[in-house]
Design an enzyme around this catalytic site. Structure first.
Site, PDB file in Angstrom:
ATOM      1  N   HIS A  85       0.849  -1.200   0.000  1.00 40.09           N
ATOM      2  CA  HIS A  85       0.000   0.000   0.000  1.00 40.09           C
ATOM      3  C   HIS A  85       0.886   1.253   0.000  1.00 40.09           C
ATOM      4  O   HIS A  85       0.715   2.145  -0.825  1.00 40.09           O
ATOM      5  CB  HIS A  85      -0.937   0.007   1.203  1.00 40.09           C
ATOM      6  N   ASP A 114       6.980  20.754 -26.792  1.00 41.44           N
ATOM      7  CA  ASP A 114       7.127  19.447 -26.160  1.00 41.44           C
ATOM      8  C   ASP A 114       8.180  19.623 -25.082  1.00 41.44           C
ATOM      9  O   ASP A 114       8.697  20.721 -24.885  1.00 41.44           O
ATOM     10  CB  ASP A 114       7.557  18.370 -27.181  1.00 41.44           C
ATOM     11  N   TRP A 149       7.257  -0.008   3.956  1.00 40.51           N
ATOM     12  CA  TRP A 149       7.724   0.743   2.772  1.00 40.51           C
ATOM     13  C   TRP A 149       9.087   1.371   3.011  1.00 40.51           C
ATOM     14  O   TRP A 149       9.795   1.683   2.069  1.00 40.51           O
ATOM     15  CB  TRP A 149       6.697   1.777   2.298  1.00 40.51           C
ATOM     16  N   SER A 179      13.519   5.901 -13.582  1.00 40.92           N
ATOM     17  CA  SER A 179      12.451   6.608 -14.286  1.00 40.92           C
ATOM     18  C   SER A 179      12.289   8.031 -13.751  1.00 40.92           C
ATOM     19  O   SER A 179      12.236   9.001 -14.517  1.00 40.92           O
ATOM     20  CB  SER A 179      11.148   5.818 -14.109  1.00 40.92           C
ATOM     21  N   SER A 180      12.256   8.167 -12.428  1.00 43.36           N
ATOM     22  CA  SER A 180      12.045   9.494 -11.840  1.00 43.36           C
ATOM     23  C   SER A 180      13.205  10.431 -12.144  1.00 43.36           C
ATOM     24  O   SER A 180      13.003  11.610 -12.432  1.00 43.36           O
ATOM     25  CB  SER A 180      11.884   9.378 -10.323  1.00 43.36           C
ATOM     26  N   HIS A 263      12.717  12.173   3.392  1.00 46.33           N
ATOM     27  CA  HIS A 263      12.031  13.411   3.715  1.00 46.33           C
ATOM     28  C   HIS A 263      11.820  14.319   2.507  1.00 46.33           C
ATOM     29  O   HIS A 263      10.708  14.771   2.277  1.00 46.33           O
ATOM     30  CB  HIS A 263      12.613  14.163   4.897  1.00 46.33           C
ATOM     31  N   GLU A 265      11.401  13.361  -0.267  1.00 43.82           N
ATOM     32  CA  GLU A 265      10.341  12.667  -0.997  1.00 43.82           C
ATOM     33  C   GLU A 265       8.957  13.209  -0.621  1.00 43.82           C
ATOM     34  O   GLU A 265       8.068  13.326  -1.461  1.00 43.82           O
ATOM     35  CB  GLU A 265      10.439  11.163  -0.710  1.00 43.82           C
ATOM     36  N   TYR A 267       8.294  16.221   0.150  1.00 45.11           N
ATOM     37  CA  TYR A 267       8.133  17.482  -0.579  1.00 45.11           C
ATOM     38  C   TYR A 267       8.003  17.242  -2.073  1.00 45.11           C
ATOM     39  O   TYR A 267       7.353  18.020  -2.771  1.00 45.11           O
ATOM     40  CB  TYR A 267       9.283  18.434  -0.235  1.00 45.11           C
ATOM     41  N   SER A 278      -1.747  26.871  -6.262  1.00 45.17           N
ATOM     42  CA  SER A 278      -1.399  28.254  -6.585  1.00 45.17           C
ATOM     43  C   SER A 278      -1.891  28.671  -7.975  1.00 45.17           C
ATOM     44  O   SER A 278      -1.902  29.856  -8.301  1.00 45.17           O
ATOM     45  CB  SER A 278       0.117  28.457  -6.504  1.00 45.17           C
ATOM     46  N   HIS A 312      14.454  13.652  11.720  1.00 41.73           N
ATOM     47  CA  HIS A 312      13.257  13.705  12.568  1.00 41.73           C
ATOM     48  C   HIS A 312      12.401  12.450  12.419  1.00 41.73           C
ATOM     49  O   HIS A 312      11.481  12.232  13.187  1.00 41.73           O
ATOM     50  CB  HIS A 312      12.445  14.999  12.361  1.00 41.73           C
ATOM     51  N   HIS A 313      12.745  11.632  11.426  1.00 42.31           N
ATOM     52  CA  HIS A 313      12.091  10.321  11.350  1.00 42.31           C
ATOM     53  C   HIS A 313      12.744   9.341  12.313  1.00 42.31           C
ATOM     54  O   HIS A 313      12.299   8.211  12.441  1.00 42.31           O
ATOM     55  CB  HIS A 313      12.189   9.761   9.929  1.00 42.31           C
ATOM     56  N   THR A 338       6.039  27.070   4.983  1.00 44.33           N
ATOM     57  CA  THR A 338       4.796  26.374   4.674  1.00 44.33           C
ATOM     58  C   THR A 338       3.605  27.217   5.117  1.00 44.33           C
ATOM     59  O   THR A 338       2.613  27.338   4.392  1.00 44.33           O
ATOM     60  CB  THR A 338       4.777  24.990   5.358  1.00 44.33           C
ATOM     61  N   LYS A 341       2.864  29.961   2.747  1.00 45.63           N
ATOM     62  CA  LYS A 341       2.078  29.546   1.587  1.00 45.63           C
ATOM     63  C   LYS A 341       0.591  29.555   1.911  1.00 45.63           C
ATOM     64  O   LYS A 341      -0.222  30.086   1.153  1.00 45.63           O
ATOM     65  CB  LYS A 341       2.507  28.146   1.144  1.00 45.63           C
ATOM     66  N   ARG A 460       1.330   1.474  14.618  1.00 42.13           N
ATOM     67  CA  ARG A 460       1.050   1.109  13.229  1.00 42.13           C
ATOM     68  C   ARG A 460       1.534  -0.317  12.966  1.00 42.13           C
ATOM     69  O   ARG A 460       2.296  -0.889  13.732  1.00 42.13           O
ATOM     70  CB  ARG A 460       1.748   2.087  12.289  1.00 42.13           C
TER      71      ARG A 460
END
Lengths: 638, 415
Positions: A85, A114, A149, A179-180, A263, A265, A267, A278, A312-313, A338, A341, A460
């Site tokens: 998941h 293009d 994950w 790919s990314s 982390h 990731e 963002y 926006s 922080h993780h 943040t 924004k 979890r």
């Protein structure tokens, strides 16, 4: 006034001779296409498919947890379900969905024909498909990835995870990473080189800005996870000891490498959505974005700070008070840009004329829900509180408020917003509003009670719990909420299907939006713009239509770039190509070959190389050579 | 602007719309607060909201501060969002475009600085508690070594400053007793995968990481039973890696320690006359290839970090524990028989189940399992177990003098 100098902008001349979009799109057309719009659509459709797969996995998880002691799903399958998941939603649903919008919308927004490297773009897409296949084939061999994950070592070690499950994850994520990365390079080059004349960086739409920043994040973050995964691969396949404690390795190395990627990731998944929001807020408030420059700088600040908060993780890993204090403080600082924004979106709405269309409702929902995720994020930055919330359902609530309440709400808003541009038809507004309220209610019923579950101490990744734990009530509510949310997603699909067939036909700019993608027809011709648009302000279509100028001085460097009136006929687009698909299939076979070593034919050193890998390598090489020597057909423009 | 406002008031739909929606919002917010405060009634053994130790108290006081600040921000932003979007809704009467404002430097500066100040307010107590907790972990008066296993916990009671620094040398699993009001430091070890040690009412989490030793200080402020759980995914049975900490007065704590130390030895020949302990069944030797007894009496004599990762919990006073299989099964004769016959069907993936059960290396018949359970149930100290809910303090014979008389390390079990 006179800020837009091209004649074809508000009513673009689409040359009848050029029948790009009129042509029937056969299967062959789709699999060989290098058109960024078609690739964008393919990204979107594939990502929505995986979104449904990941959603189904979530519903199975929730059904298992509906009551204590449920025996519906056993621990093995449950552990596979939550691993897949998370992996599916992040790498195969949310990220590709944002890439879908980058592909389709971003080149239009900058007035390009293009992306810079169209075949590379197709290659990125096919690699993403192959990554999704690789990861999900594992279900059919009986061992889906089951380590979570973020795959903490040493649970991924052969000693604790002897099946092929982790290897599928390793290969799938490696392909997805390639790919990314390729996609990110492509977008950066496109944005930096292919903007329409007059579109300075500070006139770029914020969505394009976030595409640029996120792409930079991607190419800086992915090497970290690639290194981590290759170490893991070596540990498992070649017997090295990067994470093996007994041999002097350290499992915390994995955590640091993983979260240096992990982390940013977050963002990578939320910044593009900030971009979408926006775009939508100004359009439906009929006001330019409040504090454009600050918004751009805030995006940069978030991206920059995002690389300084990974630990922080890991507040509960015992890094010591100094490290915890530093990472707690840096994490808090991210809340500042943040917050800016959020306040600037509010500032855009204020004094405006707000239209409650479906995209705007999803956008307001996104701002509201994301704020909750942001607030609980600050709670976790206070380290002692995090020692309770980390790995509990409070955390699950937090990141779903960010990734569903934030990313998914924004992406759905983007879908409703750009659907008329992509298809030439409106999505049904009545269904859309039902869709919004169902999503909103279902989402909150699913994820808000998870805060309470976390406070009541539910960790979890528990496949079951005893009645004595006292978690029954909220779990039942959460599960029912998840069903509503699932139904809301089906309604979204239904609305897409329905609107494709019978949605109201619209012209170039049905929302009266200010940015360049709305200047061309809906759907745009294959060549996007018959004539090269020239941009002199941030909101070119409004500037042209309403005439109020911009406080930025217009300076059009070279109006000669404007093509002649029959430009559409002279446009040369890159030829379709098979090679990206050939190369991607080669990589797929190569990866798969490593996973099925029981058909091993050759042994090269300690590594089992199956025949399939060899065939894959040859195919990949063939694809690359074919690609390299393929005639481009035309020189000059693309 | 004035004209617009008048027009706004003329349209009656609006007038009702805004208050209606606002009251909706406040109602649902109210409901949420009520729900979060009460929730359904009943036992919440894992709650983080009723702290019972100094560590947990500190976290909770910080949580309250953060919660109220968060609530203010939450209400403020949500109200502003709903209010502004409704207040500036587009009207039919809107013929002109709204003022094309591009920003406001002063405002933007303001909403950069205010959050920064709020965050600073959070940061200061955060740092205080962080360094405080770290210092406390170095000043323990009782050391407990904790070994995270797949999927259970081993507890070794170690150095006790009240007893002049002697090693209490008690090895047990999943259930432990500690004294109230004393700074007990748990040192966390793993020789397998990562676990996380969490007793929500007593402390935040701390990970149990192979190759690292983390220490967490807990000074319980109340007596009672507290429940702990593994909070880092550690494999198939992560959900069943629970443990229990009973906090008692100091004299009761030493009673428990002595109780443990006087538990009978496993060899029936050594039992004193009149002992209720029965002869160990033949197959008990199989158990001892993985399990320990009295911390060491097994074939491999391993425990703690040196033990191979597949070894099982110490069996001393096994039946005095409230549950077995790390919180999964209630400790009854019937359950134990069931477990002994086929552990894998009860807790799939556990190591015992790879060796014992139908079709495995060792199979126990119903009769053999009954016999084994009888034996295990007889292995209790003189005077019986201290029970789960009623702490057995009537057993004064085993209660040593506290503080003045150190617990004797020389005492041989059941001498």
């Amino acid at each position: 006034m006179a800020s837009v100098a091209q004649p074809g902008l508000s009513a673009p001349t689409v040359s009848g001779a050029h029948t790009g979009t009129k042509k029937r799109s056969g299967l062959l057309d789709w699999i060989t296409t290098v058109d960024h719009k078609k690739i964008g659509i393919m990204y979107g459709v594939t990502a929505i498919f995986f979104l449904m797969v990941g959603g189904l996995e979530a519903l199975l998880i929730r059904t298992q947890l509906i009551t204590s002691g449920n025996g519906l799903i056993n621990e093995k399958t449950y552990n596979e379900l939550f691993t897949m998941h998370g992996t599916t939603m992040i790498f195969l649903a949310v990220m590709p969905l944002t890439v879908a919008f980058w592909n389709y919308i971003m080149p239009l927004q900058i007035g390009a024909r293009d992306v810079a490297m169209p075949r590379l773009n197709a290659f990125s897409y096919w690699l993403f498909v192959m990554a999704g296949l690789t990861l999900n084939i594992s279900w059919f061999v009986g061992h889906a990835p089951n380590q979570g994950w973020y795959a903490y070592a040493p649970l991924t070690d052969l000693a604790w995870n002897p099946t092929r499950a982790v290897d599928f994850w390793i290969v799938g994520l490696t392909i997805s990473g390639i790919s990314s990365m390729l996609g990110a390079f492509n977008f950066i080059v496109t944005i930096l080189n292919m903007r329409a004349p007059g579109m300075t960086l500070m006139r770029m739409p914020v969505f394009t800005w976030t595409t640029l920043i996120t792409s930079i994040l991607l190419i800086m973050a992915f090497p970290a996870i690639t290194v981590a995964i290759i170490f893991l691969m070596f540990d498992r396949w070649l017997g090295t000891n990067f994470y093996a404690v007994a041999a002097g390795g350290d499992p915390l190395l994995w955590q640091h490498l993983f979260w240096i990627f992990g982390h940013p990731e977050v963002y990578i998944m939320i910044l593009p959505v900030f971009g979408i929001v926006s775009e939508i807020v100004p359009t439906f408030s009929r006001k330019p974005l409040f504090g454009y420059s600050i918004m751009v700088y805030a995006t940069c600040a978030i991206a920059f700070l995002g690389f300084g908060v990974w630990a922080h993780h890991m507040f509960t890993t015992g890094m010591g008070p100094t490290a915890n204090a530093v990472f707690g403080a840096t994490t808090m600082t991210i809340a500042i840009p943040t917050g800016v924004k959020i306040f600037n979106w509010l500032g855009t709405i204020a004094l405006g004329q707000v239209r409650f269309t479906t995209p705007m409702m999803f956008t307001i929902g996104m701002i509201s829900m994301f704020t909750i995720g942001g607030i609980s994020g600050v709670m976790h930055a206070t380290v002692p509180i995090d020692s309770h919330h980390n790995d509990s359902y409070f955390l699950i609530a937090h990141f779903h408020y960010v990734l569903f309440g934030g990313s998914m709400f924004g992406l759905i808003a983007g879908l409703y917003y750009w659907f008329p541009k992509i298809t030439g038809r409106m999505m049904d507004e009545k269904l859309g509003k039902i869709n919004f309220w169902m999503t909103f209610v279902g989402f909150n019923a699913t994820f808000f009670p998870m805060h309470f579950l976390g406070l009541e101490g539910m960790p979890r990744r528990y496949y079951t719990y005893g009645e004595g734990a006292g978690w029954n009530f909220w779990n039942a509510i959460v599960t029912f909420g998840a069903y509503i949310l699932g139904a809301a997603m089906l309604l979204l699909l239904f609305n897409v299907g329905q609107s494709l067939k019978s949605g109201k036909r619209v012209g170039a700019n049905p929302w009266d939006a200010p940015t360049l993608e709305w200047a061309t027809t809906s759907p745009p011709p294959e060549y996007n713009f018959a004539e090269q648009p020239i941009v002199a302000s941030r909101d070119p279509l409004w500037a042209e239509k309403y005439g109020h100028g911009d406080d930025i001085p217009a300076h059009i460097e070279s109006p000669e770039i404007v093509l002649g009136p029959n430009a559409g006929d002279d446009v040369h687009l890159p030829n379709p190509s098979f090679w990206p698909l050939v190369g991607a299939s080669g990589m797929f076979m190569m990866g798969l070959g490593f996973l099925f070593e029981n058909i091993t034919i050759f042994w090269l050193g300690p590594l089992a190389i199956s025949a399939l890998s060899i065939v894959g390598l040859i195919t990949l090489m063939w694809g690359i050579f074919g690609w390299a020597f393929e005639p481009t057909g035309v020189e000059g423009l693309h | 602007m004035d004209e617009r406002r008048q027009e706004r008031q003329k349209s009656s739909g609006e007038k009702r719309g805004i208050p209606r929606l606002l009251s909706w919002g406040s109602l649902s917010l109210f409901a949420v607060m009520i729900l979060s405060a009460c929730g359904p009634s009943g036992e919440k053994p894992y709650t983080t909201l009723s702290p019972a130790s100094e560590t947990a108290d500190d976290i909770h006081s910080l949580y309250k501060l953060v919660f109220w600040l968060s609530l203010i921000v939450f209400v403020g932003v949500q109200f502003a969002l709903v209010y502004l979007s409704l207040r500036y809704r587009r009207k039919k009467s809107d013929t002109k475009r709204p003022p094309q404002v591009h920003g406001n430097k002063r405002l933007e500066l303001l909403w950069t600085i205010i959050p920064a100040v709020v965050l600073l307010v959070l940061l200061v107590p955060t740092l205080n508690i962080l360094f405080d907790q770290d210092a406390r972990a170095n000043e323990g008066s009782l050391q407990v070594d904790v070994y995270g296993k797949q999927w259970w916990w081993e507890f070794d009671l170690g150095e006790d400053t009240v007893q002049g620094g002697q090693d209490l040398d008690v090895t047990t699993a999943n259930e432990i007793v500690i004294p109230v009001g004393r700074n007990t430091v748990f040192n966390l070890y793993s020789n397998n995968v990562i676990h996380s040690f969490w007793i929500p009412q007593l402390s935040g989490k701390l990970d149990v990481i192979p190759g690292h030793v983390n220490s967490i200080s807990i000074t319980p402020t109340e007596t009672g039973t507290f429940y702990g759980e593994c909070a880092e995914f550690c494999g198939a049975q992560h959900a069943w890696m629970r443990f229990k900490i009973t906090v008692v007065e100091e004299d009761e704590f030493y009673a428990w320690v002595n109780n443990w130390r006087t538990s009978p030895a496993i060899s029936a020949q050594e039992q004193p006359e009149g002992s209720s302990v029965i002869q160990a069944p033949q197959k008990f030797s199989v158990c001892l290839s993985c399990h320990t007894y009295n911390g060491a009496e097994n074939a491999n004599a391993l425990s703690g970090i040196d033990a191979f990762s597949t070894y099982g919990p110490d069996l001393t006073m096994l039946v005095c524990r409230e549950t077995f299989a790390a919180g999964m099964m209630e400790m009854t004769h019937e359950n134990l028989v069931q477990w002994l016959m086929d552990p894998d069907s009860i807790k799939p993936g556990n190591y015992m189940g790879t060796m014992i059960g139908p079709g495995k290396a060792v199979e126990l018949t119903q009769a053999e399992a009954e016999e084994m359970a009888d034996f295990l149930f007889s292995m209790v100290p003189e005077g019986g177990c201290t029970t789960a809910d009623g702490w057995n303090t009537t057993d004064t014979a085993a209660t040593p003098a506290v503080e003045s008389t150190p617990v004797s390390t020389e005492a041989t079990p059941a001498a």
